[in-house]
Enzyme design. Structure first.
Site, PDB file in Angstrom:
ATOM      1  N   ARG C 256      34.480  46.787  35.102  1.00 32.47           N
ATOM      2  CA  ARG C 256      34.473  45.325  35.173  1.00 32.47           C
ATOM      3  C   ARG C 256      33.070  44.884  35.552  1.00 32.47           C
ATOM      4  O   ARG C 256      32.693  44.900  36.718  1.00 32.47           O
ATOM      5  CB  ARG C 256      35.493  44.879  36.235  1.00 32.47           C
ATOM      6  CG  ARG C 256      35.873  43.405  36.174  1.00 32.47           C
ATOM      7  CD  ARG C 256      36.594  42.981  37.445  1.00 32.47           C
ATOM      8  NE  ARG C 256      35.640  42.764  38.517  1.00 32.47           N
ATOM      9  CZ  ARG C 256      35.909  42.868  39.815  1.00 32.47           C
ATOM     10  NH1 ARG C 256      37.101  43.211  40.235  1.00 32.47           N
ATOM     11  NH2 ARG C 256      34.954  42.657  40.706  1.00 32.47           N
ATOM     12  N   HIS C 260      35.716  39.543  39.655  1.00 36.95           N
ATOM     13  CA  HIS C 260      37.135  39.622  39.297  1.00 36.95           C
ATOM     14  C   HIS C 260      37.564  38.369  38.529  1.00 36.95           C
ATOM     15  O   HIS C 260      38.145  38.439  37.456  1.00 36.95           O
ATOM     16  CB  HIS C 260      37.988  39.787  40.556  1.00 36.95           C
ATOM     17  CG  HIS C 260      39.440  39.598  40.312  1.00 36.95           C
ATOM     18  ND1 HIS C 260      40.187  40.466  39.556  1.00 36.95           N
ATOM     19  CD2 HIS C 260      40.296  38.609  40.685  1.00 36.95           C
ATOM     20  CE1 HIS C 260      41.437  40.036  39.490  1.00 36.95           C
ATOM     21  NE2 HIS C 260      41.518  38.907  40.165  1.00 36.95           N
ATOM     22  N   TYR C 269      31.448  43.191  47.931  1.00 39.21           N
ATOM     23  CA  TYR C 269      32.107  44.479  48.128  1.00 39.21           C
ATOM     24  C   TYR C 269      31.606  45.616  47.228  1.00 39.21           C
ATOM     25  O   TYR C 269      32.100  46.725  47.310  1.00 39.21           O
ATOM     26  CB  TYR C 269      33.628  44.332  47.994  1.00 39.21           C
ATOM     27  CG  TYR C 269      34.088  43.643  46.724  1.00 39.21           C
ATOM     28  CD1 TYR C 269      34.120  44.331  45.504  1.00 39.21           C
ATOM     29  CD2 TYR C 269      34.487  42.313  46.734  1.00 39.21           C
ATOM     30  CE1 TYR C 269      34.543  43.709  44.344  1.00 39.21           C
ATOM     31  CE2 TYR C 269      34.907  41.676  45.573  1.00 39.21           C
ATOM     32  CZ  TYR C 269      34.935  42.375  44.383  1.00 39.21           C
ATOM     33  OH  TYR C 269      35.337  41.757  43.235  1.00 39.21           O
TER      34      TYR C 269
END
Ligand SMILES: Cc1ncc(C[n+]2csc(CCOP(=O)(O)OP(=O)(O)O)c2C)c(N)n1
Ligand SMILES: Cc1ncc(C[n+]2csc(CCOP(=O)(O)OP(=O)(O)O)c2C)c(N)n1
Ligand SMILES: [Mg+2]
Ligand SMILES: [Mg+2]
Lengths: 370, 329, 370, 329
Positions: C256, C260, C269
């Protein structure tokens, strides 16, 4: 695409009580007379207890009851392999294990007789009998995780039926046990039937053990009618768990010789031949023959032990029958830690109801069900 | 010396209460999806990982059944889990553990085990979120015996009620009205003082009509009360706060005084929490009522996606209109 | 205990666009110029669409949006491998597949722009975008089972993220797909992250593919940035499904590259280095280089195609922006098949509300979220 | 010629309706745990496997989430699944699919797909069953927009309402009161005639008080009405039958006539279905009420195990006592 290696299958004693392993470490169990005698005694006690519990139900003195007939080796192996400090998170067919862990026969009967006090006893950390299938698996990983967080060096053992392995809870729990390396042992009591649904319809994989693969945890299939093998894989798994090496999945292959519960009639969906064959595999006779062959167990001992079982079970039944029912208010006593004042209206209503009831006849008979 | 009072938002108050309890009680642990490194998708658990470590702040696999079930297991083994369900719209997979276990463990074991867990979940609409991110299904949980359901409506009450929920020996579903997560700031003193779980809060006194609401709708209820005041109608505004079990007597006393009651909630009307309040009043205050009890609520429909959600959400004007009608009844 | 064989990993083109397979059947794909050009075009279109959708959200013209940046090969392979008669049961990050199956850009934007009409189009049998993680897997096996019962010779493809593989629905669905030999293909878009949770925390197994083992279904891991490999394993799986040989689990390993969703900030993160490395693996450049190296795709073609993409996406955006919102009553139009008379009170209340609203200012600005 | 009329029990009527619909509509399929060879643990699906084959009568793996989710998939792909959840106490794992999908599929696709499934589940207590086998949580489902919830109270209504549920283009939760599965027999003509889902049934006329109930409690309600009649109090007894959406106007008309209403249900009182009926009456019939609306219900507690369940279940005497109090109010 990808193929599995053959899943390990552990068996030490075959159906004819012959030693079929060349595994040296098996001797630790096969020659541990005390252990085997203890196992045999517990299995015999469990079988008698089960039989009498069914009889109580049949005579209207208890509710629906799930016998563990034929699966005693699994339950006894779990009970004997665990230490008192480990935590058991059982399902509803673990009578042998509960008894070994100090559960009173009276209490087991109370539970199945429709009285909440049935789960009040036993080791204080053990989880109670669990009826909603597979939910106990999630609780078990919660307990295991609490152990890890709190630095406790014990392990959790949780049991489940073959049918239960299809339910999300079990599979989610396996997954986190693998991801977090939790000190938990999953034991499948694969008794071949989930009520009327045979193992083959439940899952397309060759073994249920291999469900461990997707979670990254070690797995093994074991002859669930061979106490020795079940006991030893459990010991190995518990050692792994206690030493921080994570979870194990054990599939114990056995057979439900009885109906699913007293509310079930298995002749509707399975053949008498299948059951007959299964009887020739049953675990108690197998261990008894092994012990007798070696002179470790005599007919006199057998007689004495059966008498002792009879005594213990009858004592439990008497205690069950003579206990006074709880008062109506008990339904509120454990609902919240303290009964909320804002619910006081409900207590008033209950007392009024009880008053009305006291001037009336007793309730009608139960219909037996699941 | 640390300055203990802050002007903070509701979501910051949640974080403050979590920090406070985690500092003062080692057995409090936090688990859920993205609660660790990410600090929660709404930042409710921000910095907890840094302060309390991996063992006490756990990013779980993506599985709500598991989250609830593990929390049951943890709570039954001496921990005080505070689990986050990322949005209330994803709580349904957790239901079996709440209904069949969390709320029954003490009863089932006659007190040998108990299940003092907290499940936190942001809830409610009005933030222009995608499908399933606007649920208000508190009524489903309010019906479950043995559970507690708690909903704050201000930063201070979020702090005090969350402390109380974490300290409660009972399982608590703590629903956070995300529409007002950041809408207002309030001074909250981090003094560790919990609020009671057996009372509602009277936010505004009034003699003419009783407005009962909770969560984000408290905002519109208070605005409506101000509007009504301009017309000379003084509304008493009560924040239900503890939805289950709930404090009927405060509401009853208010309605006995005002003779009129309007209940406001965002959830679908039928079989919602408002129904129980209304039914309880109809049972106990019939002779005091000067007008029917009315509910201003969402419709009995799936919450429309955000382009049309304003057609669904109860507004200040809806409340005012209903109160006016009741005054004229 | 038991060990897995190494799970099959399929890759035809490596990150440098070199052919790394000796598998002859791979040539069927590697030399299928039309297919590869089509795939390339869809990937490029998807990427532009994604980029503009994110821009719409950033400028307050749309809601929270999950870009599929970097995962285009998986989505395009699914779209191109399926036939129009197959049924797609997607999750929320399948923009490429939806477009290939005839979904309009306008409709995709409508859905993410908060308008129910976004899922009204597409092949009439396809399931809509699914937000509750993993629930689509259960629907997919339901559809596959309906196909089998109705004697339909088509297949179902259902997609899921790596995070989703932890949820019970997915695992229960795999199990029944194996037990019932259902015509379904499960495709895992393993983009390494479930919001902030990395793949390693999600599951302790080496591959997600091996979750097929416990369900008794074949499984394979594939380089998800290699369109050719993904396409071919899908074709094989679809063939199996359509010919009654049952389900397959495919894990497509990709990354990815974006946040998100637009509500997320991945820098919280994960490290920029990790993302940078991932960029060197991304699927579009890989296929483009392969095509260009062989002279199958020129710079002129690229320019023309980019212009065409621009045109198509802008056209879709215009259509999205110009559509009138639905009336308030729409919330009741599809609730029940017929609006129940007993609910007429609710319509009255709605009309009163709308009347009140019409004399008022528009609502305040959205807060962006998931 | 086949004799089409039978004296049958409620559970036999369920079986009859299933057979009828499976015969007349090829797309009707049955799935669940033990519904095949075993014919269901209560025999509700007995003989269907023999008559309609493996493909249309499916024993599923043991997974309620899956059962509901598959039913959604089947319903969205042209079948009419009638899924059994073995006991209502195990329905919670199925909830996500009912709330988030079954009830929303038509809305979500603006009519392109729909989800005409039926979930059947035996519910309620009073049969001395083990833990989790006595649930009455219909209120949880009644709150869900887009679902229908239907509960029969006699063999004939079981037959007619199940036919209607199977023919409904909407998702239906069909709850079967297992306490009265075999308690009474009634002549049911297998004529394929469905009953309407938008009305309640007035089982007994009366001028003095309205008794509203559903499911097994209809039995005690009717008995109570007989007792009251001996004292000269004529109760009108209404079977709610369709719980969601429900027919308020029949109840309203009755209460306008009698001026008194007692609602009877086995589920926990608070936030139960009775609350909505009471609240609706309080809103629309306030001025007609001669006495408060009262509810005779289970307590807000976990259903006691069967040794003590009689303390929990609403009895004929409870209803009589409440009605007497209302008559004297
Ligand atoms: C969630 C849930 N669904 C259904 C049931 C009803 N039920 C009780 S036992 C059983 C079969 C369980 O089979 P298995 O897991 O193999 O365990 P066994 O009873 O054979 O030991 C079913 C369906 C239940 N108790 N819980
Ligand atoms: C049941 C459920 N729980 C939580 C969420 C919130 N959520 C949305 S996406 C997501 C992560 C999904 O990760 P993955 O499955 O890897 O798919 P990806 O988004 O990476 O494609 C989460 C937790 C959800 N949509 N549904
Ligand atoms: Mg079994
Ligand atoms: Mg992912």
């Amino acid at each position: 695409m990808t193929e599995l290696l053959k899943v390990e299958y552990r068996q030490y004693l075959d159906a004819g009580s012959e030693v079929v392993t060349t595994n040296k470490s098996a001797l630790v169990v096969l020659e541990n007379t005390d252990l085997l005698l203890s196992a045999y005694r517990w299995m015999a006690l469990t079988r008698l207890y089960d039989q009498k519990a069914v009889a109580l139900q049949r005579t209207g003195q208890m509710g629906t009851y799930p016998s563990s007939l034929g699966q005693e080796a699994v339950g006894v192996a779990v009970g004997l392999a665990m230490s008192q400090e480990d935590t058991l998170v059982p399902y509803y067919r673990d009578h042998a294990t509960l008894l070994i862990r100090g559960g009173r026969i009276r209490d087991l009967l109370l539970y199945w007789g429709g009285d909440e006090r049935g789960c009040a006893g036993g080791p204080k950390q053990d989880f109670p009998i669990c009826v909603p299938i597979a939910t106990q698996s999630s609780h078990a990983v919660g307990v295991a995780s609490a152990m890890k967080i709190q630095g406790e060096a014990n392990a959790v053992v949780t049991t489940i039926g073959d049918g239960g392995t299809s339910k999300g809870d079990f599979l989610e729990a396996l997954n986190v046990a693998g991801a977090w390396q939790l000190p938990v042992v999953f034991v499948i009591n694969n008794n071949q039937w989930a009520i009327s649904v045979p193992r083959g319809i439940q899952c397309g994989a060759d073994t249920l053990a291999q469900k461990g693969a997707g979670a990254g945890i070690p797995f093994v299939q074991v002859d669930g009618n061979d106490f020795c093998a079940v006991f030893q894989v459990l010991q190995e798994a518990l050692k792994r768990a206690r030493s921080g090496k994570g979870a194990t999945l054990i599939e114990a292959v056995t057979y439900r010789l009885g109906d699913h519960t007293t509310a079930d009639d298995a002749t509707r969906y399975r053949s008498p031949e299948e059951v007959k064959v299964a009887w020739s595999n049953e675990p108690i006779k197998r261990l008894q023959t092994y012990l007798a062959d070696r002179g470790w167990w005599t007919e006199d001992q057998e007689k004495a032990w059966q008498a002792e079982c009879e005594r213990q079970v009858e004592e439990g039944i008497d205690a069950y029958k003579s206990i006074q029912p709880e008062p109506a208010e008990a339904m509120f006593d454990y609902l919240y830690d303290e009964f909320p004042d804002v619910m006081s209206n409900q207590l008033d209503l209950l007392y009024q109801k009880v008053e009305r009831m006291e001037s009336l006849a007793p309730v009608s008979d139960p219909e037996d069900t699941h | 010396m640390d300055d203990l009072s802050h002007e903070i938002t509701l979501v910051e108050a949640v974080n403050l209460a979590l920090s406070h309890e985690m500092s003062s009680n080692e057995s409090v642990v936090v688990l859920g999806e993205d609660v660790g490194t990410n600090g929660g998708v709404f930042r409710a658990t921000v910095d907890l990982r840094e302060r309390f470590g991996f063992k006490r702040v756990m990013d779980t696999p993506l599985a709500e059944t598991l989250i609830a079930g593990m929390a049951v297991g943890m709570a039954g083994h001496g921990l005080k889990p505070v689990a986050e369900i990322q949005f209330m719209g994803f709580i349904y997979a957790a239901m079996e553990h709440l209904v069949s276990h969390a709320s029954r463990m003490r009863n089932r074991t006659r007190g040998r085990l108990s299940c003092p867990l907290v499940i936190r979940a942001p809830f409610g609409g009005g933030i222009h979120a995608p499908e399933h991110h606007s649920e208000s299904t508190e009524a489903l949980f309010a019906h479950i015996p043995g559970l507690r359901v708690v909903i704050p409506s201000s930063p201070a009450r979020a702090y005090g009620l969350l402390l109380a929920s974490i300290r409660s020996p009972d399982p608590v579903l703590f629903l956070e009205p995300k529409r007002i997560y950041r809408i207002d700031r309030q001074t909250v003193v981090d003094n560790g003082q919990a609020l009671p779980l057996d009372t509602c809060f009277t936010l505004r006194q009034g003699e003419d009509i009783t407005l009962v609401s909770w969560g984000a709708s408290i905002r519109e209820s208070l605005l409506a009360a101000e509007s009504l005041a301009k017309e000379g109608v003084e509304a008493e505004v009560i924040d239900l706060a503890s939805i289950k079990p709930f404090d009927l007597s405060t509401i009853l006393n208010s309605v006995r005084k005002t003779g009129r009651c309007c209940i406001v909630h965002e959830a679908c009307r039928s079989f919602g929490v408002g129904a129980e309040i209304s039914a309880s009043l109809a049972e106990h205050a019939l002779l005091d009522l000067k007008a029917p009890i009315r509910r201003v609520t969402g419709f009995d429909t799936v919450m429309p996606y955000f382009k049309n959600e304003h057609y669904y959400l109860p507004s200040e004007e809806d409340i005012v209109a209903t109160c006016q009608a009741l005054m004229k009844f």
